[in-house]
Design an enzyme around this catalytic site. Sequence first.
Site, PDB file in Angstrom:
ATOM      1  CD  GLU A 172      -6.325   9.334   3.752  1.00  0.00           C
ATOM      2  OE1 GLU A 172      -5.272   9.864   3.346  1.00  0.00           O
ATOM      3  OE2 GLU A 172      -6.699   9.398   4.940  1.00  0.00           O
ATOM      4  CB  SER A 198     -27.688   6.702  -9.132  1.00  0.00           C
ATOM      5  OG  SER A 198     -27.507   7.540 -10.258  1.00  0.00           O
ATOM      6  NE  ARG A 225      -6.076  15.076   4.893  1.00  0.00           N
ATOM      7  CZ  ARG A 225      -5.009  15.546   4.217  1.00  0.00           C
ATOM      8  NH1 ARG A 225      -4.932  15.448   2.901  1.00  0.00           N
ATOM      9  NH2 ARG A 225      -4.006  16.096   4.872  1.00  0.00           N
TER      10      ARG A 225
END
Lengths: 153, 153, 153, 153, 153, 153, 153, 153, 153, 153
Positions: free
Chosen positions: G96, G119, G93
């Site tokens: 995604e 960063s 997840r």
Amino acid sequence: MTLSTLSRSRPSLLFAKKKESQLTFADLGQILGRDEVAVAAIFYGQARADEDDIRKLSKALGLYESVLQAELGGCPFRGGTVEMPPREPLIYRLYEIVQTYGQAYKAVLNEKFGDGIMSAIAFSTKVEKETDEKGVDWAVITLRGKWLPYSRF
Amino acid sequence: MTLSTLSRSRPSLLFAKKKESQLTFADLGQILGRDEVAVAAIFYGQARADEDDIRKLSKALGLYESVLQAELGGCPFRGGTVEMPPREPLIYRLYEIVQTYGQAYKAVLNEKFGDGIMSAIAFSTKVEKETDEKGVDWAVITLRGKWLPYSRF
Amino acid sequence: MTLSTLSRSRPSLLFAKKKESQLTFADLGQILGRDEVAVAAIFYGQARADEDDIRKLSKALGLYESVLQAELGGCPFRGGTVEMPPREPLIYRLYEIVQTYGQAYKAVLNEKFGDGIMSAIAFSTKVEKETDEKGVDWAVITLRGKWLPYSRF
Amino acid sequence: MTLSTLSRSRPSLLFAKKKESQLTFADLGQILGRDEVAVAAIFYGQARADEDDIRKLSKALGLYESVLQAELGGCPFRGGTVEMPPREPLIYRLYEIVQTYGQAYKAVLNEKFGDGIMSAIAFSTKVEKETDEKGVDWAVITLRGKWLPYSRF
Amino acid sequence: MTLSTLSRSRPSLLFAKKKESQLTFADLGQILGRDEVAVAAIFYGQARADEDDIRKLSKALGLYESVLQAELGGCPFRGGTVEMPPREPLIYRLYEIVQTYGQAYKAVLNEKFGDGIMSAIAFSTKVEKETDEKGVDWAVITLRGKWLPYSRF
Amino acid sequence: MTLSTLSRSRPSLLFAKKKESQLTFADLGQILGRDEVAVAAIFYGQARADEDDIRKLSKALGLYESVLQAELGGCPFRGGTVEMPPREPLIYRLYEIVQTYGQAYKAVLNEKFGDGIMSAIAFSTKVEKETDEKGVDWAVITLRGKWLPYSRF
Amino acid sequence: MTLSTLSRSRPSLLFAKKKESQLTFADLGQILGRDEVAVAAIFYGQARADEDDIRKLSKALGLYESVLQAELGGCPFRGGTVEMPPREPLIYRLYEIVQTYGQAYKAVLNEKFGDGIMSAIAFSTKVEKETDEKGVDWAVITLRGKWLPYSRF
Amino acid sequence: MTLSTLSRSRPSLLFAKKKESQLTFADLGQILGRDEVAVAAIFYGQARADEDDIRKLSKALGLYESVLQAELGGCPFRGGTVEMPPREPLIYRLYEIVQTYGQAYKAVLNEKFGDGIMSAIAFSTKVEKETDEKGVDWAVITLRGKWLPYSRF
Amino acid sequence: MTLSTLSRSRPSLLFAKKKESQLTFADLGQILGRDEVAVAAIFYGQARADEDDIRKLSKALGLYESVLQAELGGCPFRGGTVEMPPREPLIYRLYEIVQTYGQAYKAVLNEKFGDGIMSAIAFSTKVEKETDEKGVDWAVITLRGKWLPYSRF
Amino acid sequence: MTLSTLSRSRPSLLFAKKKESQLTFADLGQILGRDEVAVAAIFYGQARADEDDIRKLSKALGLYESVLQAELGGCPFRGGTVEMPPREPLIYRLYEIVQTYGQAYKAVLNEKFGDGIMSAIAFSTKVEKETDEKGVDWAVITLRGKWLPYSRF
């Protein structure tokens, strides 16, 4: 097999003319004196069409020889039309057979012939349809390749 | 085909016993009443050995049934033994045939049978050796699968 | 080439004995009547050692024939030792040559021989060292394969 | 090798003119004073054509120098024309040779030359045709590269 | 850099002894008369240690020469220790530099030197630490390789 | 570096105008007050051109500012122009250096600086040409990045 | 999170002792004065444990400092424990989210900060649990990284 | 973020109009009553624009509603615009965070919430800019997703 | 499904005890009050077994609770047991269904439910056997997931 | 589901006409006497439309039969429209179900049916919407395939 699906990998003219002519690959195979699989392979750019094949295809499909020559002449650059692993279910089944039985084929071929390979070049293949007593259809694909033993050096 | 090369993917006992017994896959095929490719596939865990196969293999190879049962019993988890694309040259040639002629097979099969696939499950295969008039050996592999038409829904 | 680097892909005994014996692949090639590349390929499981090769290696390296038989006997399962693309710089250079000149080789071979391939099975290869007038060393690798024309079917 | 298959990776004009002129890569090699493989590599954008090469190609093929300059001038961006692993069977065989014999080449080259690589840059190659006593054709590819020892630092 | 993280790709003895000795790669570089990067590369099997290096390492680390010889002797099989693309953030940054500036380097090198490559074999490299006026640290990596022009053939 | 090879990844106008003007990246670097590698990176869309750079490039190359603004303005979407692993031999050599020496760089940098990375963002690079006493050319690439220690949290 | 699932990628002792002690990562975070995510990252070898962390962990878990030092000391070799794309649904997840919103984040960050990156080194993160008025739980992950503008060179 | 870089993955009209209007994603967010990240995601086809959003965008950007409807209407086909692993450095840093801390997030989330996942669908996100006491900018990305426990079945 | 094939991905004790007990997954499902697919998923480490499940499994299989707890306790690290694309033919057929009908499912679900996804977490599944009037067996797999609409933010 | 998102993989005319007609896939399914998933699959080129389907679609959408014939006629080349692993979140969830429960399905199916597969060809599927007592929507996908036992040979 229609124009729209085939034309993804090859110019449409050849397939369009075949469709128009209502000739099957088997019909074209008889006209060319070649196996229908070889003819289909020519259409997909996977087999060589010689001068004579081009002349006969030109007549059968009603296409200028020069057009066919430009399209089919010369030594093909094979292997570019099937994605591997194949996503097309019919072609995947053939791939799966290699994956499942590959080692068994190697073991049996090595026992029968010694150290070498079955050629995919000095090679022919054909497709047959069988119907069993229950009326069920079976597809039979035959692969026949020269046995090449590894050279000793 | 020896123990050392085969043992890369399967426990060695089965192959060791086969070697010791000097039985080929063809011999074992006759003992089991199965094709030699199916027998080799059993050895590589790619085909199912039923109770009867295990009993006969046990006798032929001098291995306890319980050992064979633990090794070969049940439904195989197929597909894990051939790397794709295959790096082994013999197996690669079969892969190359799918790659070169895959679309041609699909075109010809669709013309002959309609929309569907050749099953790799309701399927059998065999390997034959032919020697032509010049004394050259040819390997012939036959693939025979039930034709499965796509359901309409 | 020492034991530690080689042993990554092959059992160490063979390489250890070779090191101990201080024999080069060229020396072993003379003993076996084979090319040094073929001998090295045997060590990596990429070429077949026949009964006679095993007998001679057994003597040369001071290893039991049965051990060598278990290690080297039978038809090799080739192709499993070089990762592709190769990360090893020396091997990568060969890969790069195929990548850079592959199409040129195909074009020139098709012009010279027609439609077909150069066999990698009916094949031999050798490595030579040349030193030019400035004292610079050049490696020369020769690949020699039978030309296989595509069958017409 | 015809226009249609080559034009997949390169503009067609160059190949079309070559076909029209009926000159082979060997012919062009003689005209340029270069090896035929180098000439084919120029056609595929894998080798540099200098001013002189461009002038001679211009004459031989009947193409404006400015067109050739635009097409071939400058330092090529190599490596983009062969898919790896190659799907084309002829090119695959070369790839397979690297895969099968790569470690053996490294072992033999390290024994002969020490720690280093065979250059693919300070490098030349050629293709020859041999016909043996039985009338069988063999392709011979020679790779010749400068030996580069690893710097000590 | 400790034993546990390094030992993922190399036997632990070498790194364990280094840790015990509290010698840095810079210290070992001074002892061997080589750059610290080269010494670290030897530890990872990516650079060759010659007889003299092994003798000095043996003394510095308190390890038998024969052990070091077995571990480090001979021509390394390079390239096997860094996964590509690198997942390790520090190494990834170097990879990203090649990805971002690769074409710019090629363009500038071709303008400065003509058609060829910077060798990674006839090559040395070093790492320096700079601290700017604000007390900020900068790492400076220098790559120095022989320019190899493409051969004309 | 000519239009035809560069234009594979970037619109041709910029490169065409550069070629016409016969300015090198070094020349343009002087005009812009930037390093030649940065200028080449701007051409490939891998570095940012600010308003001032665009004004100067516009003058030097004889291109409208608005055209350059459309082409080069804003924050680049980096990383899309080099295929990884690189197939281009010159760029591959840089990749190989990361692959061969990546772990050694990490080990030495960690010893010198502690736990962190060399930035590829707060970063500059340059290319120099050295000719040694034997007249051999060497390429020297310097990478200079801020050291970023891992935050403790 | 138990021993058996975690032990796939890390030695079991650390996780076993944590389980035995019934301390959560949050508890350990309080003991170490670090965020619980940082502590979990230490357990997986993705964050550095300094001398003080090791001393406190040693007490909390009842493990010898030397054992923890061997396991956790030094600069970690990060990135080796999550397969990409992640197959684990929870981790997928997060992947995604990067895939879906990656370009949107870049566009917004470039508008807010100019040309640069956030960063991942000068960076901290935390996980919080929120329960809304309907009693539904929400996970909130915060990523906080220093903004690094690209250097002009 | 300019037209040229954005237009690689999306039709240019939307971005061109945004640029012309000089509205930022934050401005558009206020106009639509949505977060700026959601607006940017709409531009990249990664989030749904409903009727009302389209009406407001139409006014703000001076584009016909029907054009926006054709471009943005309906349920998006998400996930097609970011290559994984991302080559763009800014997006890669987010990917690296998942790679480095993925297992730590899972361990902490499982401890806090039990067996389940943080939803990427019932989900919102935002980007904030913080400037610390030294004037250094920090980017803060917040991910907030509903906790979904695994169903028992 | 026997020990030998299952044990490739999971410790053998659990499967061995199940075999010995001659209990099917359906039997175990009844004992646990869970679906047989969930029980099989627990065996493969893909679903959570709670305290009660472990107690009942302990009795049913004659295994100590502590052993089962070590094996099955806690939140699973899912997704690690099926290679994708699956090489196992049965599992591949499911994968092919997603590949063939994935877009059709999305189109139909979006029409029925709007913008969102079917959850794989708030989810259950079952397998049924149907025999049609001709005595042919059909497998019916039902997937039932909560519909999650995308949040507006 | 609008034209713009669908048209990525299929010509827009078909989808445009469907949108104009405001017919859903369910409506079209009733007109054709087929399931709505099958109709959507026809639109994406993943299922066969026979003569009758084409006639009815022609009427329903106001498109010439010849156009539909060219677009949809013949045996589809399936599998080319979903990228694997899917990046689209809805389709990914289906993929994840195969990944998580694939082995469990195999184990349960083998227990219920013996050695074989569930066909994806002699196969139908449907999508249903359920609303539970709390008003929550659930999507239910049913997969129904003929059981194919492996042939004994």
